[in-house]
Write an enzyme that holds these catalytic residues in place. Structure first.
Site, PDB file in Angstrom:
ATOM      1  N   ASP A  70       0.850  -1.183   0.000  1.00 28.07           N
ATOM      2  CA  ASP A  70       0.000   0.000   0.000  1.00 28.07           C
ATOM      3  C   ASP A  70       0.880   1.224   0.000  1.00 28.07           C
ATOM      4  OD1 ASP A  70      -2.502  -1.714   1.027  1.00 28.07           O
ATOM      5  OD2 ASP A  70      -3.081   0.276   0.284  1.00 28.07           O
ATOM      6  N   PHE A 145       3.601   5.866 -13.490  1.00 28.73           N
ATOM      7  CA  PHE A 145       2.146   5.934 -13.318  1.00 28.73           C
ATOM      8  C   PHE A 145       1.822   6.922 -12.192  1.00 28.73           C
ATOM      9  CE2 PHE A 145       1.566   3.521  -9.324  1.00 28.73           C
ATOM     10  CZ  PHE A 145       2.829   2.981  -9.182  1.00 28.73           C
TER      11      PHE A 145
HETATM   12  P1  ITT Z   1      -3.407  -2.071  -5.342  1.00 26.57           P
HETATM   13  O1  ITT Z   1      -4.324  -2.945  -6.132  1.00 26.57           O
HETATM   14  O2  ITT Z   1      -2.047  -2.682  -5.150  1.00 26.57           O
HETATM   15  O3  ITT Z   1      -3.990  -1.571  -4.033  1.00 26.57           O
HETATM   16  P2  ITT Z   1      -3.541   0.737  -6.126  1.00 26.57           P
HETATM   17  O4  ITT Z   1      -3.241   1.437  -7.405  1.00 26.57           O
HETATM   18  O5  ITT Z   1      -4.932   0.860  -5.577  1.00 26.57           O
HETATM   19  O6  ITT Z   1      -3.137  -0.805  -6.302  1.00 26.57           O
HETATM   20  P3  ITT Z   1      -2.397   1.962  -3.737  1.00 26.57           P
HETATM   21  O7  ITT Z   1      -3.733   2.130  -3.117  1.00 26.57           O
HETATM   22  O8  ITT Z   1      -1.310   1.365  -2.918  1.00 26.57           O
HETATM   23  O9  ITT Z   1      -2.478   1.154  -5.115  1.00 26.57           O
HETATM   24  O10 ITT Z   1      -1.773   3.304  -4.305  1.00 26.57           O
HETATM   25  C1  ITT Z   1      -2.356   4.503  -4.159  1.00 26.57           C
HETATM   26  C2  ITT Z   1      -2.041   5.401  -5.301  1.00 26.57           C
HETATM   27  O11 ITT Z   1      -0.838   6.123  -5.006  1.00 26.57           O
HETATM   28  C3  ITT Z   1      -1.787   4.768  -6.655  1.00 26.57           C
HETATM   29  O12 ITT Z   1      -2.962   4.457  -7.353  1.00 26.57           O
HETATM   30  C4  ITT Z   1      -1.009   5.887  -7.348  1.00 26.57           C
HETATM   31  O13 ITT Z   1      -1.897   6.863  -7.810  1.00 26.57           O
HETATM   32  C5  ITT Z   1      -0.178   6.447  -6.188  1.00 26.57           C
HETATM   33  N1  ITT Z   1       1.156   5.842  -6.190  1.00 26.57           N
HETATM   34  C6  ITT Z   1       1.611   4.817  -5.432  1.00 26.57           C
HETATM   35  N2  ITT Z   1       2.869   4.510  -5.739  1.00 26.57           N
HETATM   36  C7  ITT Z   1       3.218   5.332  -6.731  1.00 26.57           C
HETATM   37  C8  ITT Z   1       4.390   5.481  -7.512  1.00 26.57           C
HETATM   38  O14 ITT Z   1       5.451   4.697  -7.358  1.00 26.57           O
HETATM   39  N3  ITT Z   1       4.396   6.423  -8.444  1.00 26.57           N
HETATM   40  C9  ITT Z   1       3.329   7.220  -8.649  1.00 26.57           C
HETATM   41  N4  ITT Z   1       2.176   7.141  -7.972  1.00 26.57           N
HETATM   42  C10 ITT Z   1       2.127   6.196  -7.022  1.00 26.57           C
END
Ligand code: ITT
Length: 188
Positions: A70, A145
């Protein structure tokens, strides 16, 4: 050193690619497989609580070892917003909306945080990683992303979206958390 398979429960294929590439380059004899299970996400201000709850919610369904990750983007001037709401905010207002909230603001300190929760032989372990930087003034770059096009890591001039995945992987919050998990697994 272990030789095993771990399931990474995520619906985000960008995250999966970063993780897979890093584990591969770490030399660890671990195969990571993506599994997209519908996970229950609790409402909490803590990434760690969210990750642990996700892990717990599927423990009766999955007998193998698995982990979730997360992450969130935190902006100092906005009192750490969007933080645990990063996914929702990215979807609703996007990077352009975030830059609008930061218009005319000098304090651009921000950071990504990552929490990995691992279910390993019936026990839960967590690992944290963080990378600090600033919010850029414009959306720049087409790689990566999420918030990558508006985040410039400390000591650099380019955003995460202007550098290669390998380069991002040398700096990122996710990989720092992952390195701790790799270190832990190397001792098994
Ligand atoms: P999961 O299915 O793994 O939960 P998710 O996209 O919902 O995927 P998270 O809730 O952990 O993932 O991530 C929250 C958001 O934070 C994610 O959708 C991105 O918009 C942002 N984010 C996380 N890591 C990032 C990264 O390395 N670079 C850019 N944005 C990031």
């Amino acid at each position: 050193m272990i030789n095993t398979t771990l399931f990474f429960l995520t619906g985000n294929s960008h995250k999966f690619k970063e993780v897979e590439s890093f584990i591969h380059s770490s030399g660890l004899e671990v195969t990571v497989l993506q599994k997209n299970l519908p996970l229950i996400e609790i409402q909490s201000y803590s990434l760690k609580d969210v990750a642990i709850h996700k892990i717990d919610s599927v423990s009766s369904e999955l007998k193998e070892n698995y982990f979730v990750e997360d992450s969130g983007f935190f902006i100092d001037h906005l009192k750490n917003f969007p933080g645990v709401f990063s996914s929702y905010v990215q979807e609703m207002i996007g990077n352009a909306g975030v830059l609008k909230l930061m218009e005319g603001i000098q304090n651009r300190l921000s950071w990504f945080r990552s929490i990995i929760a691992l279910m390993y032989n019936g026990h839960i372990y967590t690992f944290m990683g963080e990378v600090e930087g600033i919010v850029s003034y414009a959306i720049r770059g087409a790689q990566g992303f999420g918030y990558d096009p508006i985040f410039i890591p400390k000591g650099f001039k380019k955003t995460f979206a202007e550098i290669s995945m390998d380069h991002k992987n040398r700096l990122s919050h996710r990989i720092q958390a992952l390195q701790k998990m790799v270190d832990f697994l190397s001792l098994k």
